[in-house]
Write an enzyme that holds these catalytic residues in place. Sequence first.
Site, PDB file in Angstrom:
ATOM      1  N   SER A 189     -23.388 -47.857 -10.232  1.00 57.57           N
ATOM      2  CA  SER A 189     -22.116 -48.820 -10.132  1.00 57.57           C
ATOM      3  C   SER A 189     -21.768 -49.380  -8.969  1.00 57.57           C
ATOM      4  O   SER A 189     -20.588 -49.880  -8.828  1.00 57.57           O
ATOM      5  CB  SER A 189     -20.933 -47.551 -10.528  1.00 57.57           C
ATOM      6  OG  SER A 189     -21.069 -47.369 -11.935  1.00 57.57           O
ATOM      7  N   LYS A 192     -20.995 -52.792  -9.190  1.00 53.35           N
ATOM      8  CA  LYS A 192     -19.480 -53.233  -9.566  1.00 53.35           C
ATOM      9  C   LYS A 192     -18.692 -54.069  -8.399  1.00 53.35           C
ATOM     10  O   LYS A 192     -17.741 -54.812  -8.747  1.00 53.35           O
ATOM     11  CB  LYS A 192     -18.699 -52.136 -10.089  1.00 53.35           C
ATOM     12  CG  LYS A 192     -18.924 -51.233 -11.453  1.00 53.35           C
ATOM     13  CD  LYS A 192     -18.057 -50.552 -11.903  1.00 53.35           C
ATOM     14  CE  LYS A 192     -18.305 -50.063 -13.358  1.00 53.35           C
ATOM     15  NZ  LYS A 192     -18.896 -49.060 -13.365  1.00 53.35           N
ATOM     16  N   SER A 247     -14.084 -46.422 -12.194  1.00 56.51           N
ATOM     17  CA  SER A 247     -15.415 -46.927 -12.541  1.00 56.51           C
ATOM     18  C   SER A 247     -15.779 -47.088 -14.208  1.00 56.51           C
ATOM     19  O   SER A 247     -16.600 -46.922 -14.426  1.00 56.51           O
ATOM     20  CB  SER A 247     -16.570 -45.903 -11.932  1.00 56.51           C
ATOM     21  OG  SER A 247     -17.699 -47.009 -11.579  1.00 56.51           O
TER      22      SER A 247
END
Length: 497
Positions: A189, A192, A247
């Site tokens: 993640s 991101k 997230s």
Amino acid sequence: MTQLQTPKASRNQDTGRLSFMGSSMGTAPDTSTRGSAVNTSALLSLSSATPGTFTSVPTPSFTSTHVRDRTRKSTGKSTRESGRRTPARRAAAPLAATAAALLLCGPLAAAPAHAADQPGGATDAVKPPAHMSTVGGKRLGRPGTQVDPKAGAPALPKELSGKSWLVADAESGDVLASHNAHWRLPPASTLKMLFADTLLPKMPKTKTHKVQLSDLEGMGEGSSLVGVKENYTYSVHDLWLGVFLRSGNDAVHVLSAMNGGVPATVREMQAHAKHLNARDTHVVTPDGYDEEGQVSSAYDLTLFARSGLQKADFREYCSTATAQFPGTFEKGKKKRSSFGIQNTNRLLTGFGVAPYKGIAGVKNGNTTNAGATFTGVAQRGNRVLLVTVMNPQEKEANEVYKETARLFDWGFKAAGSVNPVGTLVRPGAAGASHPSDGGENGHKHAQASVSTDDGGSGGAWTAVGIAGGSLALLGAVAFGVHRRWPLPELARRRSRD
């Protein structure tokens, strides 16, 4: 992202909240105050969390097209765990698994609710390539640890097991030390950060969107979720809180749908990575979920963080510790409910590890293929450092945070006593024309190339450090013309209503 570890799930986690820089990318600095005023009284110390502060996230009514089922091998391991990917097939997502994933936002007084926050991933110690990219300097393309200490410089920490890591000065771009900086590894993640850096400037925070069932399609099984529900309306501000604090892959997919769909978003992310000269990165999904061919590097993730932190809204969201997220309409009530969410960056919140003094974000992740990943930014006095750690091989709980903290400690002590081994290049063609070495020539190149950026001549900084779960003012410092990529005000441990 933060993915719950289920038998078939690839674990995906992300985090990072911060708010502190004016644009140096040629656009006017964003001076707006994103969201509501800071409510410091609502800050939650995880060591003394009050039961009931966080409620369960409303469960979306997913259909079989929402979640990708990962085919299991005869060994019982998921395709992610085995390192081999078979074609994805659609299957109904078990309601229990979905509900379990959504309980990530449950009371923090309890034990960690999501296994995705635990270090994991492949345990094989595959060797890095003998030759890697030399973007930022020749030494950064070499395998192994790169550091050039002067007399009296502190030694690097011994307890470092990350497959790849990097320590850099956030303003000058000097890389103080690195280990396999350009090794192309699954990012989880932390990708991101690129998603946010790409899309944040495109949508005003006040824009609203009614979520359609199709907006939530295609999420990987076990994905981290903030609790977005179809047929409900959310503001862009709400969705970004879901992305940065929890997230949430559901928030990522809704924002992608608002941006023209996942394929279009992936193309834009790849183009932006190219603009940033992040040449190790190949984007397959916008949320960082494990997919074949999806890779980045410690060097590229640091570029994404540095670019994102030039945006006021990016800084704000990644430094936010807690916030309220819109819920549903309770029966018989006209007012929409809400529930508390908390940043999964443990160096920011202090959940399971000591909060790091001066931390201001940025993003963590954890998947089966990537293991634990993290990029953080912190300030001590006049110096701001960026540290990225990818996939620690030591499997102790919170190891990625512990190794990041050790590298921060070393970086603040070593600043001024080591020669740079490379540089974080600036965006565009000018940044791509980097020198072939990472020593003094690389240092001069960084200064010459970044000093021409708009707003690069200085500014005021306010550093707010975290110590023992409380806010501590470190001071305000005026920076001169020698700062080559000044970062605006740093704010940490912020609670958003």
